[in-house]
Design a protein around this motif. Sequence first.
Motif, PDB file in Angstrom:
ATOM      1  N   ALA A 117     -16.277 -91.828 -36.518  1.00  0.00           N
ATOM      2  CA  ALA A 117     -15.567 -92.008 -37.984  1.00  0.00           C
ATOM      3  C   ALA A 117     -15.520 -90.330 -38.434  1.00  0.00           C
ATOM      4  N   MET A 118     -16.413 -89.608 -38.098  1.00  0.00           N
ATOM      5  CA  MET A 118     -16.292 -88.273 -38.292  1.00  0.00           C
ATOM      6  C   MET A 118     -15.073 -87.521 -37.511  1.00  0.00           C
ATOM      7  N   ILE A 119     -14.816 -87.882 -36.166  1.00  0.00           N
ATOM      8  CA  ILE A 119     -13.786 -87.459 -35.469  1.00  0.00           C
ATOM      9  C   ILE A 119     -12.726 -87.780 -36.019  1.00  0.00           C
ATOM     10  N   ARG A 120     -12.338 -89.109 -36.496  1.00  0.00           N
ATOM     11  CA  ARG A 120     -11.252 -89.650 -37.098  1.00  0.00           C
ATOM     12  C   ARG A 120     -10.883 -88.989 -38.230  1.00  0.00           C
ATOM     13  N   LEU A 121     -11.863 -88.735 -39.008  1.00  0.00           N
ATOM     14  CA  LEU A 121     -11.732 -87.990 -40.448  1.00  0.00           C
ATOM     15  C   LEU A 121     -11.281 -86.591 -40.175  1.00  0.00           C
ATOM     16  N   ASP A 122     -11.852 -86.042 -39.149  1.00  0.00           N
ATOM     17  CA  ASP A 122     -11.576 -84.320 -38.757  1.00  0.00           C
ATOM     18  C   ASP A 122     -10.006 -84.613 -38.410  1.00  0.00           C
ATOM     19  N   ALA A 123      -9.822 -85.389 -37.493  1.00  0.00           N
ATOM     20  CA  ALA A 123      -8.215 -85.721 -37.146  1.00  0.00           C
ATOM     21  C   ALA A 123      -7.267 -85.594 -38.147  1.00  0.00           C
ATOM     22  N   ALA A 124      -7.684 -86.396 -39.389  1.00  0.00           N
ATOM     23  CA  ALA A 124      -6.774 -86.709 -40.425  1.00  0.00           C
ATOM     24  C   ALA A 124      -6.587 -85.715 -41.197  1.00  0.00           C
ATOM     25  N   ALA A 125      -7.724 -84.753 -41.370  1.00  0.00           N
ATOM     26  CA  ALA A 125      -7.596 -83.532 -42.253  1.00  0.00           C
ATOM     27  C   ALA A 125      -7.068 -82.617 -41.701  1.00  0.00           C
ATOM     28  N   ARG A 126      -6.910 -82.457 -40.386  1.00  0.00           N
ATOM     29  CA  ARG A 126      -6.180 -81.350 -39.837  1.00  0.00           C
ATOM     30  C   ARG A 126      -4.483 -81.505 -39.997  1.00  0.00           C
ATOM     31  N   LYS A 127      -4.444 -82.633 -40.039  1.00  0.00           N
ATOM     32  CA  LYS A 127      -2.794 -82.733 -40.336  1.00  0.00           C
ATOM     33  C   LYS A 127      -2.083 -81.814 -41.313  1.00  0.00           C
ATOM     34  N   GLY A 128      -0.991 -81.300 -40.962  1.00  0.00           N
ATOM     35  CA  GLY A 128      -0.264 -80.587 -41.915  1.00  0.00           C
ATOM     36  C   GLY A 128      -0.938 -79.361 -42.115  1.00  0.00           C
ATOM     37  N   LEU A 129      -1.745 -78.796 -41.418  1.00  0.00           N
ATOM     38  CA  LEU A 129      -2.345 -77.255 -41.801  1.00  0.00           C
ATOM     39  C   LEU A 129      -1.999 -76.590 -40.648  1.00  0.00           C
ATOM     40  N   ASP A 130      -1.614 -75.608 -41.009  1.00  0.00           N
ATOM     41  CA  ASP A 130      -1.585 -74.306 -40.036  1.00  0.00           C
ATOM     42  C   ASP A 130      -2.954 -74.233 -39.262  1.00  0.00           C
ATOM     43  N   PRO A 131      -2.952 -73.982 -37.843  1.00  0.00           N
ATOM     44  CA  PRO A 131      -3.939 -74.039 -37.249  1.00  0.00           C
ATOM     45  C   PRO A 131      -4.881 -72.806 -37.453  1.00  0.00           C
ATOM     46  N   LYS A 132      -4.246 -71.651 -37.568  1.00  0.00           N
ATOM     47  CA  LYS A 132      -4.892 -70.409 -37.774  1.00  0.00           C
ATOM     48  C   LYS A 132      -5.700 -70.452 -38.897  1.00  0.00           C
ATOM     49  N   LEU A 133      -4.968 -70.885 -40.194  1.00  0.00           N
ATOM     50  CA  LEU A 133      -5.613 -70.972 -41.396  1.00  0.00           C
ATOM     51  C   LEU A 133      -6.571 -72.111 -41.492  1.00  0.00           C
ATOM     52  N   ARG A 134      -6.492 -73.157 -40.782  1.00  0.00           N
ATOM     53  CA  ARG A 134      -7.367 -74.194 -40.775  1.00  0.00           C
ATOM     54  C   ARG A 134      -8.826 -73.546 -39.912  1.00  0.00           C
ATOM     55  N   GLU A 135      -8.665 -72.872 -38.813  1.00  0.00           N
ATOM     56  CA  GLU A 135      -9.735 -72.211 -38.357  1.00  0.00           C
ATOM     57  C   GLU A 135     -10.367 -71.082 -39.151  1.00  0.00           C
ATOM     58  N   LEU A 136      -9.580 -70.209 -39.988  1.00  0.00           N
ATOM     59  CA  LEU A 136     -10.108 -69.263 -40.953  1.00  0.00           C
ATOM     60  C   LEU A 136     -11.249 -69.979 -41.836  1.00  0.00           C
ATOM     61  N   VAL A 137     -10.782 -71.057 -42.615  1.00  0.00           N
ATOM     62  CA  VAL A 137     -11.301 -71.781 -43.327  1.00  0.00           C
ATOM     63  C   VAL A 137     -12.735 -72.375 -42.779  1.00  0.00           C
ATOM     64  N   GLN A 138     -12.562 -72.861 -41.640  1.00  0.00           N
ATOM     65  CA  GLN A 138     -13.797 -73.613 -41.040  1.00  0.00           C
ATOM     66  C   GLN A 138     -14.900 -72.447 -40.592  1.00  0.00           C
TER      67      GLN A 138
END
Length: 169
Positions: free
Chosen positions: A33-54
Amino acid sequence: MTNTETTTTTPSYATELPVRLEWAEHAPEVYKAMIRLDAAARKGLDPKLRELVQIRASQINHCAFCLDMHTKDALAAGESVERIIQLSAWEESRHFYTEKELAAIELTEAVTVLTDGFVPDEVYERAAKHFEEAELAQLIAAITVINAWNRFGVTCRKTPGHYTPGQHA
Protein backbone atom coordinates in the motif's frame (compact mmCIF):
# COMPACT_ATOMS: atom_id res chain seq x y z
CA MET A 1 61.09 1.73 7.03
CA THR A 2 63.01 4.18 4.85
CA ASN A 3 61.90 7.70 3.97
CA THR A 4 60.78 6.53 0.53
CA GLU A 5 58.43 3.84 1.84
CA THR A 6 54.85 4.70 2.66
CA THR A 7 52.28 2.79 4.55
CA THR A 8 48.70 2.75 3.38
CA THR A 9 46.14 1.94 6.00
CA THR A 10 42.45 1.41 5.59
CA PRO A 11 40.43 3.45 8.06
CA SER A 12 38.59 1.46 10.66
CA TYR A 13 34.93 2.44 10.42
CA ALA A 14 32.33 1.87 13.10
CA THR A 15 30.33 -1.32 12.91
CA GLU A 16 27.16 -1.11 10.84
CA LEU A 17 24.10 -1.17 13.06
CA PRO A 18 21.77 -4.10 12.48
CA VAL A 19 18.27 -3.60 11.14
CA ARG A 20 15.81 -3.88 14.02
CA LEU A 21 12.91 -5.22 12.00
CA GLU A 22 12.33 -6.01 8.33
CA TRP A 23 8.85 -4.54 8.60
CA ALA A 24 8.01 -4.98 4.92
CA GLU A 25 8.41 -8.75 5.30
CA HIS A 26 6.12 -8.85 8.33
CA ALA A 27 3.54 -6.34 7.07
CA PRO A 28 3.60 -6.96 3.29
CA GLU A 29 0.14 -5.52 2.65
CA VAL A 30 1.10 -2.26 4.36
CA TYR A 31 4.34 -2.16 2.37
CA LYS A 32 2.49 -2.74 -0.91
CA ALA A 33 0.00 0.00 0.00
CA MET A 34 2.88 2.37 0.77
CA ILE A 35 4.46 1.60 -2.61
CA ARG A 36 1.15 2.38 -4.35
CA LEU A 37 0.71 5.57 -2.29
CA ASP A 38 4.27 6.65 -3.07
CA ALA A 39 3.74 6.10 -6.81
CA ALA A 40 0.48 8.07 -6.72
CA ALA A 41 2.10 10.95 -4.79
CA ARG A 42 4.93 11.24 -7.35
CA LYS A 43 2.63 11.95 -10.29
CA GLY A 44 2.93 15.40 -11.79
CA LEU A 45 5.91 16.52 -9.69
CA ASP A 46 9.27 17.44 -11.16
CA PRO A 47 11.67 14.62 -10.18
CA LYS A 48 14.42 16.97 -8.96
CA LEU A 49 11.99 19.01 -6.85
CA ARG A 50 10.52 15.81 -5.41
CA GLU A 51 13.98 14.55 -4.46
CA LEU A 52 14.87 17.86 -2.78
CA VAL A 53 11.68 17.64 -0.73
CA GLN A 54 12.37 14.02 0.19
CA ILE A 55 15.96 14.80 1.17
CA ARG A 56 14.92 17.79 3.32
CA ALA A 57 12.23 15.83 5.19
CA SER A 58 14.68 12.96 5.69
CA GLN A 59 17.30 15.37 7.07
CA ILE A 60 14.80 16.74 9.58
CA ASN A 61 13.67 13.23 10.57
CA HIS A 62 17.26 11.90 10.73
CA CYS A 63 16.44 9.03 8.38
CA ALA A 64 19.85 7.87 7.16
CA PHE A 65 18.36 5.19 4.90
CA CYS A 66 16.13 7.70 3.07
CA LEU A 67 18.97 10.26 2.87
CA ASP A 68 21.14 7.63 1.20
CA MET A 69 18.36 6.70 -1.22
CA HIS A 70 17.15 10.16 -2.16
CA THR A 71 20.54 11.83 -2.51
CA LYS A 72 21.56 9.03 -4.89
CA ASP A 73 18.27 9.32 -6.79
CA ALA A 74 18.64 13.12 -6.94
CA LEU A 75 22.12 12.81 -8.40
CA ALA A 76 20.84 10.25 -10.92
CA ALA A 77 18.05 12.71 -11.87
CA GLY A 78 20.67 15.37 -12.62
CA GLU A 79 20.62 17.33 -9.36
CA SER A 80 23.92 18.98 -8.40
CA VAL A 81 26.03 17.91 -5.45
CA GLU A 82 26.26 21.55 -4.39
CA ARG A 83 22.49 22.02 -4.11
CA ILE A 84 22.13 18.75 -2.18
CA ILE A 85 24.88 19.77 0.24
CA GLN A 86 23.39 23.23 0.78
CA LEU A 87 19.88 21.89 1.40
CA SER A 88 20.38 21.48 5.14
CA ALA A 89 21.21 25.21 5.31
CA TRP A 90 18.77 26.37 2.63
CA GLU A 91 17.80 29.54 4.49
CA GLU A 92 21.38 30.83 4.22
CA SER A 93 21.76 29.32 0.73
CA ARG A 94 18.57 30.60 -0.87
CA HIS A 95 20.43 31.70 -3.99
CA PHE A 96 20.95 28.03 -4.94
CA TYR A 97 17.19 27.48 -5.39
CA THR A 98 14.28 28.92 -7.35
CA GLU A 99 11.45 30.67 -5.53
CA LYS A 100 9.24 27.68 -6.32
CA GLU A 101 11.77 25.26 -4.82
CA LEU A 102 12.14 27.47 -1.74
CA ALA A 103 8.37 27.47 -1.26
CA ALA A 104 8.36 23.66 -1.51
CA ILE A 105 11.26 23.29 0.93
CA GLU A 106 9.63 25.66 3.41
CA LEU A 107 6.33 23.79 3.13
CA THR A 108 8.20 20.51 3.63
CA GLU A 109 9.63 21.80 6.90
CA ALA A 110 6.25 23.05 8.11
CA VAL A 111 4.48 19.77 7.32
CA THR A 112 7.34 17.66 8.74
CA VAL A 113 7.71 19.54 12.03
CA LEU A 114 4.09 19.71 13.13
CA THR A 115 5.16 19.81 16.77
CA ASP A 116 5.89 23.52 16.20
CA GLY A 117 2.18 24.06 15.51
CA PHE A 118 0.07 24.10 12.42
CA VAL A 119 1.38 24.84 8.93
CA PRO A 120 1.54 28.65 9.01
CA ASP A 121 -0.77 30.48 6.60
CA GLU A 122 2.11 32.46 5.10
CA VAL A 123 4.04 29.25 4.32
CA TYR A 124 1.00 27.66 2.69
CA GLU A 125 0.18 30.85 0.76
CA ARG A 126 3.76 31.12 -0.54
CA ALA A 127 3.55 27.56 -1.84
CA ALA A 128 0.10 28.21 -3.33
CA LYS A 129 1.56 31.12 -5.35
CA HIS A 130 4.05 28.80 -7.05
CA PHE A 131 2.00 25.65 -7.53
CA GLU A 132 -1.30 25.02 -9.29
CA GLU A 133 -3.80 23.42 -6.89
CA ALA A 134 -3.39 19.92 -8.36
CA GLU A 135 0.41 20.16 -8.19
CA LEU A 136 0.22 21.55 -4.65
CA ALA A 137 -1.97 18.62 -3.64
CA GLN A 138 0.63 16.23 -5.11
CA LEU A 139 3.42 18.07 -3.28
CA ILE A 140 1.59 17.79 0.04
CA ALA A 141 1.04 14.08 -0.68
CA ALA A 142 4.74 13.58 -1.49
CA ILE A 143 5.76 15.35 1.74
CA THR A 144 3.33 13.21 3.73
CA VAL A 145 4.54 9.98 2.13
CA ILE A 146 8.25 10.67 2.72
CA ASN A 147 7.47 11.43 6.35
CA ALA A 148 5.76 8.03 6.64
CA TRP A 149 8.73 6.29 4.98
CA ASN A 150 11.08 8.14 7.35
CA ARG A 151 9.17 6.84 10.34
CA PHE A 152 9.45 3.25 9.12
CA GLY A 153 13.14 3.74 8.32
CA VAL A 154 14.11 5.35 11.62
CA THR A 155 12.02 3.08 13.83
CA CYS A 156 13.19 -0.13 12.16
CA ARG A 157 16.72 1.24 11.68
CA LYS A 158 16.98 0.60 7.96
CA THR A 159 20.69 0.56 7.07
CA PRO A 160 22.04 3.24 4.70
CA GLY A 161 24.80 2.71 2.18
CA HIS A 162 23.53 -0.21 0.14
CA TYR A 163 21.03 1.54 -2.16
CA THR A 164 21.60 1.96 -5.87
CA PRO A 165 19.70 4.66 -7.81
CA GLY A 166 16.32 3.49 -9.06
CA GLN A 167 16.44 0.31 -6.99
CA HIS A 168 12.96 0.89 -5.53
CA ALA A 169 11.45 2.65 -8.55
